[in-house]
Design a protein around this motif. Structure first.
Motif, PDB file in Angstrom:
ATOM      1  N   VAL A 215     -26.037   8.145  32.455  1.00 24.73           N
ATOM      2  CA  VAL A 215     -26.213   8.866  31.064  1.00 24.73           C
ATOM      3  C   VAL A 215     -25.287   8.187  30.014  1.00 24.73           C
ATOM      4  O   VAL A 215     -23.977   7.645  30.479  1.00 24.73           O
ATOM      5  N   MET A 216     -25.829   7.786  28.829  1.00 26.29           N
ATOM      6  CA  MET A 216     -24.821   7.277  27.693  1.00 26.29           C
ATOM      7  C   MET A 216     -24.664   8.403  26.914  1.00 26.29           C
ATOM      8  O   MET A 216     -25.161   9.167  26.503  1.00 26.29           O
ATOM      9  N   ILE A 217     -23.327   8.293  26.192  1.00 31.11           N
ATOM     10  CA  ILE A 217     -22.712   9.106  25.297  1.00 31.11           C
ATOM     11  C   ILE A 217     -22.538   8.562  24.100  1.00 31.11           C
ATOM     12  O   ILE A 217     -21.591   7.695  24.148  1.00 31.11           O
TER      13      ILE A 217
ATOM     14  N   GLY B 136     -39.854   9.179  25.029  1.00 35.19           N
ATOM     15  CA  GLY B 136     -38.544   8.566  25.411  1.00 35.19           C
ATOM     16  C   GLY B 136     -38.696   7.096  25.463  1.00 35.19           C
ATOM     17  O   GLY B 136     -39.887   6.510  25.351  1.00 35.19           O
ATOM     18  N   GLY B 137     -37.548   6.475  26.149  1.00 32.98           N
ATOM     19  CA  GLY B 137     -37.888   5.071  26.269  1.00 32.98           C
ATOM     20  C   GLY B 137     -37.893   4.516  27.724  1.00 32.98           C
ATOM     21  O   GLY B 137     -37.351   5.163  28.567  1.00 32.98           O
TER      22      GLY B 137
ATOM     23  N   LYS C 272     -21.871  18.068  16.470  1.00 32.23           N
ATOM     24  CA  LYS C 272     -21.593  17.151  15.576  1.00 32.23           C
ATOM     25  C   LYS C 272     -22.018  15.907  15.574  1.00 32.23           C
ATOM     26  O   LYS C 272     -21.689  14.876  15.651  1.00 32.23           O
ATOM     27  N   LYS C 273     -23.406  15.848  15.892  1.00 31.21           N
ATOM     28  CA  LYS C 273     -24.199  14.566  15.788  1.00 31.21           C
ATOM     29  C   LYS C 273     -23.939  13.540  17.107  1.00 31.21           C
ATOM     30  O   LYS C 273     -24.254  12.308  17.104  1.00 31.21           O
ATOM     31  N   ILE C 274     -23.301  14.189  18.264  1.00 28.67           N
ATOM     32  CA  ILE C 274     -22.948  13.585  19.449  1.00 28.67           C
ATOM     33  C   ILE C 274     -24.497  13.539  20.071  1.00 28.67           C
ATOM     34  O   ILE C 274     -24.949  14.309  20.264  1.00 28.67           O
ATOM     35  N   VAL C 275     -24.650  12.319  20.536  1.00 32.01           N
ATOM     36  CA  VAL C 275     -26.189  12.229  21.166  1.00 32.01           C
ATOM     37  C   VAL C 275     -25.936  11.702  22.572  1.00 32.01           C
ATOM     38  O   VAL C 275     -25.204  10.846  22.881  1.00 32.01           O
TER      39      VAL C 275
ATOM     40  N   THR D  16     -33.946   9.433  27.723  1.00 36.27           N
ATOM     41  CA  THR D  16     -34.574  10.622  26.685  1.00 36.27           C
ATOM     42  C   THR D  16     -33.420  10.613  25.703  1.00 36.27           C
ATOM     43  O   THR D  16     -32.320  10.330  26.168  1.00 36.27           O
ATOM     44  N   GLU D  17     -33.563  11.478  24.929  1.00 35.09           N
ATOM     45  CA  GLU D  17     -32.425  11.520  23.557  1.00 35.09           C
ATOM     46  C   GLU D  17     -32.012  12.963  23.332  1.00 35.09           C
ATOM     47  O   GLU D  17     -33.175  13.784  23.259  1.00 35.09           O
TER      48      GLU D  17
END
Length: 259
Positions: free
Chosen positions: A211-213, A132-133, A162-165, A156-157
């Motif tokens: 959280v980032m989406i 992670g970062g 559908k490739k939503i991170v 963390t990732e």
């Protein structure tokens, strides 16, 4: 403005935590930096609620940037220059862009106090590791507080449907007594003006979760939504200007990704 000796020691301690691998000279790392823009550039809606006085939420529409170009980088609310290689990242000279207004409007008589905006400048690093970062920032406020601001956070990732991170975040922020006291205290003159009780803030540790989406739209276009809550420590949350014990920030951006 010179940093206090204690602040310098704390900055060095924070930076050394992440820098276990050996250091390298600037000339040794020409291939580790992109010769073009790599990352996201677009526009965003920014909203924050400091829960101070009666001002409520503050909203702005501004450019959005999260990219690297040679030694320059931008990370939403941070810009800077990468210097020499350390660990999984670089030692950075950076500044934090504050969009928050510290105007305190009293619910008692409607009078206001403008505390001014911080100007945090100092050192940082982004350590992008296999687990992670890690972000570590150590700043001196060249604004009116003349205090110190320290931040450490972990992302963390998680790739989903559908490739939503999704990028969960946890972290901690420390405000020195000077920093906290300027923005959250009420002196006797301010007490007489606003009707608030006089209050002296102390150094405090604030917990952070966010959280980032990241949502793919089409081609190289993405929607990035970032929300963060900061729970204020005991040195601040008892301040009479605070009407909640936490602060919120939201960023919703439409950006083009340069690869």
């Amino acid at each position: 403005m010179m940093l206090r000796q204690s602040n310098i020691k704390f900055i060095l301690l924070l930076l050394c935590v992440a820098f276990i691998p050996p250091c390298y000279a600037l000339d040794d790392i020409p291939n580790g930096l992109p010769d073009r823009i790599v990352g996201d550039i677009g526009g965003a809606f920014y909203s924050s609620n400091l829960h101070i006085g009666t001002e409520g939420a503050q909203s702005l529409v501004l450019p959005y940037a999260f990219f690297d170009y040679q030694r320059f980088f931008a990370r939403i609310d941070q810009v800077g220059i990468k210097t020499f290689k350390m660990g999984y990242g670089y030692l950075e000279v950076s500044g934090k862009i504050s969009l928050d207004s510290y105007k305190v409007k009293s619910p008692i008589n409607g009078n206001s106090i403008n505390k001014g905006s911080p100007i945090p400048l100092g050192f940082s690093t982004f350590q992008e590791t296999p687990i992670g970062g890690f972000f570590v920032n150590a700043y001196h406020d060249f604004g009116k507080s003349k205090g110190a601001l320290y931040e450490a956070s972990y992302f963390t990732e998680l790739e989903t449907y559908k490739k939503i991170v999704i990028y969960p975040q946890v972290g901690i922020e420390r405000q020195s007594s000077q920093y906290a006291n300027y923005y959250y205290s009420i002196n006797t003159g301010e007490s007489a003006l606003t009707g608030y009780n006089a209050f002296t803030a102390s150094a405090t540790n604030n917990l952070i979760a966010g959280v980032m989406i990241e949502i793919p739209i089409m081609d190289n276009w993405y929607m990035n939504i970032y929300g963060k809550r900061k729970w204020m420590g005991s040195g601040i949350n008892n301040s009479p200007v605070m009407n909640r014990s936490f602060q919120d920030n939201i960023v919703a951006a439409l950006a083009y990704r340069f690869k």
